[in-house]
Enzyme design. Structure first.
Site, PDB file in Angstrom:
ATOM      1  N   GLU A   1      11.158   6.314   1.712  1.00 41.18           N
ATOM      2  CA  GLU A   1      11.222   5.750   0.371  1.00 41.18           C
ATOM      3  C   GLU A   1      11.747   6.801  -0.604  1.00 41.18           C
ATOM      4  O   GLU A   1      11.213   7.918  -0.609  1.00 41.18           O
ATOM      5  CB  GLU A   1       9.834   5.292  -0.059  1.00 41.18           C
ATOM      6  CG  GLU A   1       9.809   4.495  -1.342  1.00 41.18           C
ATOM      7  CD  GLU A   1       8.428   3.953  -1.689  1.00 41.18           C
ATOM      8  OE1 GLU A   1       7.972   4.192  -2.821  1.00 41.18           O
ATOM      9  OE2 GLU A   1       7.810   3.314  -0.814  1.00 41.18           O
TER      10      GLU A   1
ATOM     11  N   HIS B   1       9.021  -0.610  -4.807  1.00 40.44           N
ATOM     12  CA  HIS B   1       7.744  -0.018  -5.207  1.00 40.44           C
ATOM     13  C   HIS B   1       7.430  -0.363  -6.668  1.00 40.44           C
ATOM     14  O   HIS B   1       7.173   0.528  -7.488  1.00 40.44           O
ATOM     15  CB  HIS B   1       7.773   1.509  -5.015  1.00 40.44           C
ATOM     16  CG  HIS B   1       6.400   2.093  -4.830  1.00 40.44           C
ATOM     17  ND1 HIS B   1       6.138   3.168  -4.024  1.00 40.44           N
ATOM     18  CD2 HIS B   1       5.191   1.741  -5.364  1.00 40.44           C
ATOM     19  CE1 HIS B   1       4.849   3.466  -4.057  1.00 40.44           C
ATOM     20  NE2 HIS B   1       4.256   2.605  -4.860  1.00 40.44           N
TER      21      HIS B   1
ATOM     22  N   ALA C   1       0.830  -1.200   0.000  1.00 34.91           N
ATOM     23  CA  ALA C   1       0.000   0.000   0.000  1.00 34.91           C
ATOM     24  C   ALA C   1       0.869   1.255   0.000  1.00 34.91           C
ATOM     25  O   ALA C   1       1.301   1.723  -1.044  1.00 34.91           O
ATOM     26  CB  ALA C   1      -0.945  -0.024   1.204  1.00 34.91           C
ATOM     27  N   ARG C   2       1.165   1.781   1.191  1.00 36.65           N
ATOM     28  CA  ARG C   2       2.031   2.942   1.361  1.00 36.65           C
ATOM     29  C   ARG C   2       2.937   2.687   2.558  1.00 36.65           C
ATOM     30  O   ARG C   2       2.500   2.145   3.581  1.00 36.65           O
ATOM     31  CB  ARG C   2       1.218   4.219   1.582  1.00 36.65           C
ATOM     32  CG  ARG C   2       0.495   4.722   0.345  1.00 36.65           C
ATOM     33  CD  ARG C   2       1.459   5.263  -0.693  1.00 36.65           C
ATOM     34  NE  ARG C   2       0.795   5.885  -1.825  1.00 36.65           N
ATOM     35  CZ  ARG C   2       0.489   5.261  -2.950  1.00 36.65           C
ATOM     36  NH1 ARG C   2       0.769   3.959  -3.087  1.00 36.65           N
ATOM     37  NH2 ARG C   2      -0.101   5.911  -3.940  1.00 36.65           N
TER      38      ARG C   2
ATOM     39  N   SER D   1       5.302  -3.324  -7.480  1.00 35.41           N
ATOM     40  CA  SER D   1       4.319  -4.411  -7.539  1.00 35.41           C
ATOM     41  C   SER D   1       3.399  -4.289  -8.754  1.00 35.41           C
ATOM     42  O   SER D   1       2.872  -5.284  -9.242  1.00 35.41           O
ATOM     43  CB  SER D   1       3.485  -4.440  -6.258  1.00 35.41           C
ATOM     44  OG  SER D   1       2.764  -3.239  -6.091  1.00 35.41           O
TER      45      SER D   1
ATOM     46  N   ASP E   1       6.723  -3.886  -0.552  1.00 38.68           N
ATOM     47  CA  ASP E   1       6.897  -3.206  -1.830  1.00 38.68           C
ATOM     48  C   ASP E   1       7.047  -1.703  -1.614  1.00 38.68           C
ATOM     49  O   ASP E   1       7.484  -0.995  -2.507  1.00 38.68           O
ATOM     50  CB  ASP E   1       5.700  -3.465  -2.745  1.00 38.68           C
ATOM     51  CG  ASP E   1       5.901  -2.879  -4.138  1.00 38.68           C
ATOM     52  OD1 ASP E   1       6.950  -3.180  -4.743  1.00 38.68           O
ATOM     53  OD2 ASP E   1       5.035  -2.127  -4.603  1.00 38.68           O
TER      54      ASP E   1
END
Length: 311
Positions: free
Chosen positions: A253, A272, A224-225, A274, A248
């Protein structure tokens, strides 16, 4: 209606798809440009690129006739606090449910079947028969936090592996649980998958208390985040080798090279990506075209963000 589409390579497919929509004039723009040409300031729709989505935010003030900001992401957190109240904000919700749900299943299986450890043995030329403790997904209980298009896609795929899904959402609906039931649900599940949007309610949701409620050996999957998970709390659980994780997204980030999460035991990290498979851009622009057709037809797009986050 003029529709602003990024002039970058990833958006070529979008320009082609939208050119076939009746009533649309596709205008290519530079997402990082400080100003738009005067002839483009009457645009009714702005589509930020997926990569570096936030870059065109300064252009909003130059678009007095703007009706819709159409995102290519499932989440709206990068834009929701900046789009004027009289302008619609819509996401590409549903477009990447296939690729992301596939990533979720691959990550779960990779850790259960011990692929990271096996690949490291392979790198050393070691035949690792019975050197790892592989497990099966069959019979496991998977708690999915976020029952949108991606969460539902994960839930549909789990029965093929004889695993059971439990869904959690913020607002009650038939067949799913609500967030206030999480404390009771967490101890009963082997895998917890985070697929909720980033909102004030979900930021930091997966904290030390949340993680402590997960049973020993459980697996946390976050697609998600990154800011939904308290990174320090997760690193502590990983270093204690009580939990495992497949990520992910991270906070921060991109993850700095010296961050302890990289070397924590029992974790696999993808950067990141996916949703990053061939055809993803076309899927997202396909949803964007549907939302734009709704605006042209005088109706409200199905993916409009109702609640806006303020910064």
């Amino acid at each position: 209606m003029q529709v602003l589409v990024s002039q970058e390579h990833d958006d070529e497919v979008g320009a082609q798809l939208l050119a076939d929509v009746d009533g649309v004039e596709v205008v290519r723009y530079a997402p990082a440009a400080p100003e738009l040409p005067a002839e483009h300031r009457s645009a009714g729709v702005l589509i930020p690129p997926y990569r570096g989505s936030h870059r065109p935010i300064p252009l909003l003030a130059q678009l007095p006739d703007l009706q819709l900001v159409q995102l290519l992401t499932a989440g709206a957190d990068e834009w929701s606090g900046d789009v004027p109240a009289d302008v619609l904000l819509a996401t590409a919700r549903g477009a990447v449910a296939g690729p992301v749900s596939e990533w979720v299943l691959s990550a779960i299986l990779a850790l259960y079947r011990q692929w990271p450890a096996l690949v490291r043995y392979q790198d050393r030329g070691t035949w690792a028969h019975r050197k790892v403790d592989a497990d099966t997904l069959a019979g496991k209980r998977v708690l999915i936090v976020g029952a949108g298009a991606i969460g539902m896609a994960v839930a549909r795929r789990l029965p093929a592996f004889e695993a059971e899904a439990t869904l959690v959402v913020r607002n009650a609906r038939a067949g799913v649980h609500t967030a206030d039931e999480l404390p009771a649900l967490l101890p009963e599940h082997d895998v917890v998958v985070i697929l909720a949007p980033l909102t004030p309610e979900t930021e930091g949701l997966v904290d030390d208390t949340f993680l402590a409620a997960m049973p020993d050996g459980a697996l946390l999957v976050n697609a998600a985040r990154g800011r939904i998970v308290d990174t320090d709390a997760l690193v502590a659980e990983l270093k204690a080798e009580r939990l495992r994780a497949a990520l992910d997204v991270t906070d921060p980030e991109p993850l700095p090279a010296d961050h302890p999460l990289w070397t924590s035991p029992g974790v696999i990290i993808s950067p990141h990506m996916s949703r990053t498979v061939p055809g993803t851009s076309a899927l997202c622009y396909g949803v964007a075209a549907e939302q734009i057709r709704a605006v042209l037809g005088g109706s409200t797009p199905s993916n409009v963000v109702v609640e806006r986050r303020t910064k």
